[in-house]
Design an enzyme around this catalytic site. Structure first.
Site, PDB file in Angstrom:
ATOM      1  N   GLY A  48      -6.863   5.567   5.514  1.00  0.00           N
ATOM      2  CA  GLY A  48      -6.023   4.563   6.152  1.00  0.00           C
ATOM      3  C   GLY A  48      -4.563   4.943   6.218  1.00  0.00           C
ATOM      4  O   GLY A  48      -4.153   6.053   5.854  1.00  0.00           O
ATOM      5  N   THR A  93      -0.062  -0.095   4.152  1.00  0.00           N
ATOM      6  CA  THR A  93      -0.306  -1.529   4.006  1.00  0.00           C
ATOM      7  C   THR A  93       0.557  -2.068   2.879  1.00  0.00           C
ATOM      8  O   THR A  93       1.231  -1.307   2.164  1.00  0.00           O
ATOM      9  CB  THR A  93      -1.790  -1.844   3.771  1.00  0.00           C
ATOM     10  OG1 THR A  93      -2.012  -3.253   3.960  1.00  0.00           O
ATOM     11  CG2 THR A  93      -2.236  -1.451   2.367  1.00  0.00           C
ATOM     12  N   HIS A 121       0.739  -4.653  -0.568  1.00  0.00           N
ATOM     13  CA  HIS A 121       0.069  -5.429  -1.616  1.00  0.00           C
ATOM     14  C   HIS A 121       1.117  -6.258  -2.336  1.00  0.00           C
ATOM     15  O   HIS A 121       2.243  -5.800  -2.555  1.00  0.00           O
ATOM     16  CB  HIS A 121      -0.619  -4.519  -2.632  1.00  0.00           C
ATOM     17  CG  HIS A 121      -1.689  -3.662  -2.057  1.00  0.00           C
ATOM     18  ND1 HIS A 121      -2.712  -4.143  -1.279  1.00  0.00           N
ATOM     19  CD2 HIS A 121      -1.882  -2.315  -2.136  1.00  0.00           C
ATOM     20  CE1 HIS A 121      -3.501  -3.154  -0.906  1.00  0.00           C
ATOM     21  NE2 HIS A 121      -3.020  -2.033  -1.412  1.00  0.00           N
ATOM     22  N   ALA A 180      -7.597  -5.717   4.607  1.00  0.00           N
ATOM     23  CA  ALA A 180      -7.554  -4.274   4.834  1.00  0.00           C
ATOM     24  C   ALA A 180      -8.493  -3.578   3.856  1.00  0.00           C
ATOM     25  O   ALA A 180      -8.669  -4.035   2.719  1.00  0.00           O
ATOM     26  CB  ALA A 180      -6.134  -3.752   4.664  1.00  0.00           C
ATOM     27  N   ILE A 181      -9.074  -2.480   4.305  1.00  0.00           N
ATOM     28  CA  ILE A 181      -9.982  -1.700   3.468  1.00  0.00           C
ATOM     29  C   ILE A 181      -9.559  -0.235   3.527  1.00  0.00           C
ATOM     30  O   ILE A 181      -9.302   0.309   4.604  1.00  0.00           O
ATOM     31  CB  ILE A 181     -11.447  -1.833   3.947  1.00  0.00           C
ATOM     32  CG1 ILE A 181     -11.933  -3.269   3.764  1.00  0.00           C
ATOM     33  CG2 ILE A 181     -12.358  -0.867   3.193  1.00  0.00           C
ATOM     34  CD1 ILE A 181     -13.330  -3.516   4.292  1.00  0.00           C
ATOM     35  N   GLY A 190     -10.219   0.332  -2.482  1.00  0.00           N
ATOM     36  CA  GLY A 190     -11.084  -0.754  -2.047  1.00  0.00           C
ATOM     37  C   GLY A 190     -10.482  -1.611  -0.962  1.00  0.00           C
ATOM     38  O   GLY A 190     -10.285  -1.154   0.158  1.00  0.00           O
ATOM     39  N   LEU A 191     -10.113  -2.862  -1.299  1.00  0.00           N
ATOM     40  CA  LEU A 191      -9.747  -3.818  -0.259  1.00  0.00           C
ATOM     41  C   LEU A 191      -8.657  -4.762  -0.752  1.00  0.00           C
ATOM     42  O   LEU A 191      -8.438  -4.926  -1.951  1.00  0.00           O
ATOM     43  CB  LEU A 191     -10.970  -4.631   0.169  1.00  0.00           C
ATOM     44  CG  LEU A 191     -11.609  -5.497  -0.920  1.00  0.00           C
ATOM     45  CD1 LEU A 191     -11.124  -6.930  -0.833  1.00  0.00           C
ATOM     46  CD2 LEU A 191     -13.122  -5.439  -0.830  1.00  0.00           C
ATOM     47  N   ALA A 192      -7.994  -5.376   0.226  1.00  0.00           N
ATOM     48  CA  ALA A 192      -6.983  -6.397  -0.053  1.00  0.00           C
ATOM     49  C   ALA A 192      -7.197  -7.549   0.916  1.00  0.00           C
ATOM     50  O   ALA A 192      -7.109  -7.373   2.132  1.00  0.00           O
ATOM     51  CB  ALA A 192      -5.581  -5.821   0.108  1.00  0.00           C
ATOM     52  N   CYS A 196      -1.602  -0.819   8.806  1.00  0.00           N
ATOM     53  CA  CYS A 196      -2.810  -0.030   9.083  1.00  0.00           C
ATOM     54  C   CYS A 196      -2.699   0.729  10.397  1.00  0.00           C
ATOM     55  O   CYS A 196      -3.715   1.050  11.033  1.00  0.00           O
ATOM     56  CB  CYS A 196      -4.050  -0.926   9.080  1.00  0.00           C
ATOM     57  SG  CYS A 196      -4.287  -1.816   7.535  1.00  0.00           S
TER      58      CYS A 196
END
Length: 308
Positions: free
Chosen positions: A91, A94, A96, A157-158, A170-172, A188
């Site tokens: 990716g 992004t 967090h 998002a992954i 992983g993911l958010a 992304c």
């Protein structure tokens, strides 16, 4: 606490390591935890583990990320107290931050009999299930746009890493995230799409009735009120301090929303990967996290018998 999972799975165990309530986890600490879990999983010293947490504000740059993905100078972002890290995942760039559900599955995907694409799709499907619990209709499996979408708005998002058959990163999922943080980047790598959250969709009145598999039903065969025994209910803000909104852990309605999202995600993930048992571990503050990482590092070392 270990509970049976109605999905079956031949007794495979998923451990849920919940950090989401006790602290905002710096990105570097989360990365160290994943690396320790990865080493322990490869060495057979730990089961598949799903880490749930909230990060302190950070922009992460994946393998395809570029400087041009930032709309403002990175020095300005750092001056605001936002960290910037390169991440060994797929990716682009992004964000967090607080009130965002971050899930890091450290899973032997071969044991789950999944390939890389099928594993990512299982994550997407679990997020779709999670937001459906709030009455939000979403979709994954969008060609060229990994993640989960509500209409043309990205809600999760992954970005995963697979090495020797074991996953990390992983993911958010945006629960009640401060979406203005995404305005300083091209999230992304997609410049012409908006970002959304569970709270934003509910506030805009775009949600239908909650899914029958969602908030009113049980989590892994337990009544919702018993979820506290799995470490998925509230804990106080770290240190009891109150900061500007963008730095606040979940409290009040946001806390309940985060709690519901975490519980729904665990339920769907455990079912879709067909685990037979789920063990929840609630790690305390930063000192307890350091102890846990040290234990994992020891478990990832081969024994003297194995080395001889």
């Amino acid at each position: 606490m270990v509970v049976a999972c109605p999905a079956g799975g031949g007794g495979r165990l998923l451990r849920v390591l919940n950090l989401g309530w006790s602290q905002l986890v710096p990105y570097a600490a989360g990365l160290q935890l994943q690396e320790a879990l990865y080493g322990a999983r490869r060495a057979g010293g730990a089961p598949d583990t799903l880490v749930l947490l909230q990060h302190s504000p950070v922009y992460t740059i994946g393998k395809r990320g570029r400087d041009s993905d930032f709309r403002v100078p990175v020095e300005e972002l750092r001056a605001r107290g936002i960290e910037i890290h390169h991440a060994p995942r797929g990716g682009e760039v992004t964000f967090h931050g607080p009130r965002q559900l971050v899930a890091y599955p450290v899973v032997d995907v071969r044991d789950a009999k999944l390939g890389a694409r099928a594993f990512v799709e299982a994550l997407e499907d679990s997020i779709v299930d999670t937001v459906a619990a709030f009455g939000i209709s979403a979709r994954g499996r969008v060609a060229g746009a990994t993640g989960v979408w509500v209409g043309e708005r990205k809600i999760a998002a992954i970005g995963v890493k697979l090495s020797h058959g074991v996953s990390s990163h992983g993911l958010a999922l945006n629960v009640d995230t401060d979406l203005s943080a995404f305005g300083d980047i091209i999230p992304c790598g997609i410049a012409d799409k908006d970002v959304t959250s569970i709270a934003a969709e509910l506030a805009a009145g775009r949600a239908a009735s909650p899914s029958a598999n969602g908030l009113a039903t049980s989590l892994l065969g337990l009544e919702r009120e018993a979820a506290g025994g799995m470490g998925l209910r509230g804990a106080p803000v770290l240190g009891g301090h109150v900061h500007a909104r963008e730095h606040v852990l979940c409290v009040g309605d946001a806390a309940r929303m985060y709690e519901d999202a975490a519980a729904a995600f665990v339920r769907s993930f455990a079912s879709r990967l067909r685990y037979g048992r789920v063990e929840a571990v609630d790690v305390g503050g930063a000192g307890a996290l350091d102890v846990h990482v040290a234990q994992l590092l020891r478990s990832s070392q081969p024994s003297s018998d194995a080395a001889s």
